[in-house]
Design a protein around this motif. Sequence first.
Motif, mmCIF file in Angstrom:
data_model
loop_
_atom_site.group_PDB
_atom_site.id
_atom_site.type_symbol
_atom_site.label_atom_id
_atom_site.label_comp_id
_atom_site.label_asym_id
_atom_site.label_seq_id
_atom_site.Cartn_x
_atom_site.Cartn_y
_atom_site.Cartn_z
ATOM 1 N N PHE A 50 0.861 -1.187 0.000
ATOM 2 C CA PHE A 50 0.000 0.000 0.000
ATOM 3 C C PHE A 50 0.889 1.226 0.000
ATOM 4 N N SER A 51 0.573 2.160 -0.872
ATOM 5 C CA SER A 51 1.285 3.432 -0.843
ATOM 6 C C SER A 51 0.241 4.538 -0.857
ATOM 7 N N GLY A 52 0.588 5.655 -0.319
ATOM 8 C CA GLY A 52 -0.315 6.789 -0.329
ATOM 9 C C GLY A 52 -1.100 6.924 0.953
ATOM 10 N N THR A 53 -2.268 7.518 0.806
ATOM 11 C CA THR A 53 -3.127 7.774 1.954
ATOM 12 C C THR A 53 -4.580 7.577 1.538
ATOM 13 N N VAL A 54 -5.475 7.735 2.487
ATOM 14 C CA VAL A 54 -6.894 7.506 2.250
ATOM 15 C C VAL A 54 -7.681 8.729 2.694
ATOM 16 N N VAL A 55 -8.720 9.031 1.939
ATOM 17 C CA VAL A 55 -9.674 10.065 2.316
ATOM 18 C C VAL A 55 -11.047 9.398 2.355
ATOM 19 N N VAL A 56 -11.801 9.644 3.429
ATOM 20 C CA VAL A 56 -13.151 9.099 3.544
ATOM 21 C C VAL A 56 -14.091 10.248 3.883
ATOM 22 N N ILE A 57 -15.125 10.409 3.054
ATOM 23 C CA ILE A 57 -16.137 11.447 3.263
ATOM 24 C C ILE A 57 -17.480 10.756 3.412
ATOM 25 N N TRP A 68 -23.068 15.288 -5.069
ATOM 26 C CA TRP A 68 -21.873 16.078 -4.765
ATOM 27 C C TRP A 68 -20.818 15.878 -5.847
ATOM 28 N N TYR A 69 -20.508 14.611 -6.168
ATOM 29 C CA TYR A 69 -19.442 14.341 -7.135
ATOM 30 C C TYR A 69 -19.770 14.920 -8.507
ATOM 31 N N ALA A 70 -21.051 14.926 -8.861
ATOM 32 C CA ALA A 70 -21.481 15.442 -10.168
ATOM 33 C C ALA A 70 -21.752 16.943 -10.163
ATOM 34 N N SER A 71 -21.697 17.572 -8.998
ATOM 35 C CA SER A 71 -22.055 18.990 -8.896
ATOM 36 C C SER A 71 -21.095 19.877 -9.680
ATOM 37 N N ASP A 72 -21.622 20.976 -10.182
ATOM 38 C CA ASP A 72 -20.786 21.944 -10.902
ATOM 39 C C ASP A 72 -19.653 22.456 -10.022
ATOM 40 N N ALA A 73 -19.953 22.680 -8.739
ATOM 41 C CA ALA A 73 -18.935 23.220 -7.832
ATOM 42 C C ALA A 73 -17.775 22.248 -7.675
ATOM 43 N N TYR A 74 -18.075 20.966 -7.492
ATOM 44 C CA TYR A 74 -16.986 20.002 -7.330
ATOM 45 C C TYR A 74 -16.262 19.761 -8.645
ATOM 46 N N ARG A 75 -17.000 19.636 -9.727
ATOM 47 C CA ARG A 75 -16.371 19.404 -11.031
ATOM 48 C C ARG A 75 -15.417 20.545 -11.400
ATOM 49 N N ALA A 76 -15.725 21.753 -10.919
ATOM 50 C CA ALA A 76 -14.872 22.909 -11.218
ATOM 51 C C ALA A 76 -13.504 22.795 -10.551
ATOM 52 N N ILE A 77 -13.437 22.180 -9.368
ATOM 53 C CA ILE A 77 -12.144 22.078 -8.680
ATOM 54 C C ILE A 77 -11.471 20.717 -8.876
ATOM 55 N N LEU A 78 -12.181 19.748 -9.386
ATOM 56 C CA LEU A 78 -11.633 18.396 -9.523
ATOM 57 C C LEU A 78 -10.293 18.336 -10.261
ATOM 58 N N PRO A 79 -10.109 19.052 -11.366
ATOM 59 C CA PRO A 79 -8.801 18.994 -12.049
ATOM 60 C C PRO A 79 -7.630 19.484 -11.194
ATOM 61 N N LEU A 80 -7.923 20.316 -10.201
ATOM 62 C CA LEU A 80 -6.849 20.769 -9.319
ATOM 63 C C LEU A 80 -6.207 19.583 -8.604
ATOM 64 N N ARG A 81 -7.002 18.547 -8.339
ATOM 65 C CA ARG A 81 -6.479 17.322 -7.725
ATOM 66 C C ARG A 81 -6.019 16.323 -8.780
ATOM 67 N N THR A 82 -6.882 16.019 -9.733
ATOM 68 C CA THR A 82 -6.577 14.940 -10.680
ATOM 69 C C THR A 82 -5.381 15.249 -11.579
ATOM 70 N N ASP A 83 -5.098 16.504 -11.811
ATOM 71 C CA ASP A 83 -3.929 16.861 -12.624
ATOM 72 C C ASP A 83 -2.608 16.645 -11.886
ATOM 73 N N HIS A 84 -2.672 16.458 -10.558
ATOM 74 C CA HIS A 84 -1.440 16.411 -9.769
ATOM 75 C C HIS A 84 -1.320 15.216 -8.834
ATOM 76 N N ILE A 85 -2.437 14.547 -8.529
ATOM 77 C CA ILE A 85 -2.398 13.454 -7.556
ATOM 78 C C ILE A 85 -3.029 12.210 -8.171
ATOM 79 N N PRO A 86 -2.237 11.169 -8.422
ATOM 80 C CA PRO A 86 -2.833 9.930 -8.917
ATOM 81 C C PRO A 86 -3.621 9.233 -7.802
ATOM 82 N N GLY A 87 -4.640 8.514 -8.199
ATOM 83 C CA GLY A 87 -5.402 7.768 -7.213
ATOM 84 C C GLY A 87 -6.710 7.252 -7.763
ATOM 85 N N GLU A 88 -7.454 6.597 -6.904
ATOM 86 C CA GLU A 88 -8.745 6.031 -7.244
ATOM 87 C C GLU A 88 -9.786 6.587 -6.277
ATOM 88 N N VAL A 89 -11.018 6.761 -6.773
ATOM 89 C CA VAL A 89 -12.119 7.249 -5.948
ATOM 90 C C VAL A 89 -13.320 6.347 -6.192
#
Length: 114
Positions: A50-57, A68-89
């Motif tokens: 296992f490498s990395g960390t976990v986030v639970v909401i 929430w995941y489909a919301s315009d507000a979240y979709r607007a910031i999502l690339p800020l994470r996905t462009d820089h942090i690999p992972g699975e959700v």
Amino acid sequence: MTAYAIAHIRPETMNEDILRYIEEIQSTMDPFEGRFLVHGREVEVLEGPFSGTVVVIAFPDMERARAWYASDAYRAILPLRTDHIPGEVILADGVPAGYDATKTAAALRAEAGL
């Protein structure tokens, strides 16, 4: 029934985009009653690689977790994470109060004819 957004992420280096994502994510969750249960903590690995960390909401239900995941507000910031942090959700339903795994095992055993 409570639903969970679970992320297994492998942050590499901190940058302005990631900090902005962290600063803004809470406001995207608030309208859907989302709250962090685990965020940015070290994990104790007991089995397997296992490498990395976990986030639970937690969300009150799967409908709000999906919204929430489909919301315009979240979709607007999502690339800020996905462009820089690999992972699975993933999204996962919780179990009801009084859940008994032995009953699940019995049902699975019956389905499998074992």
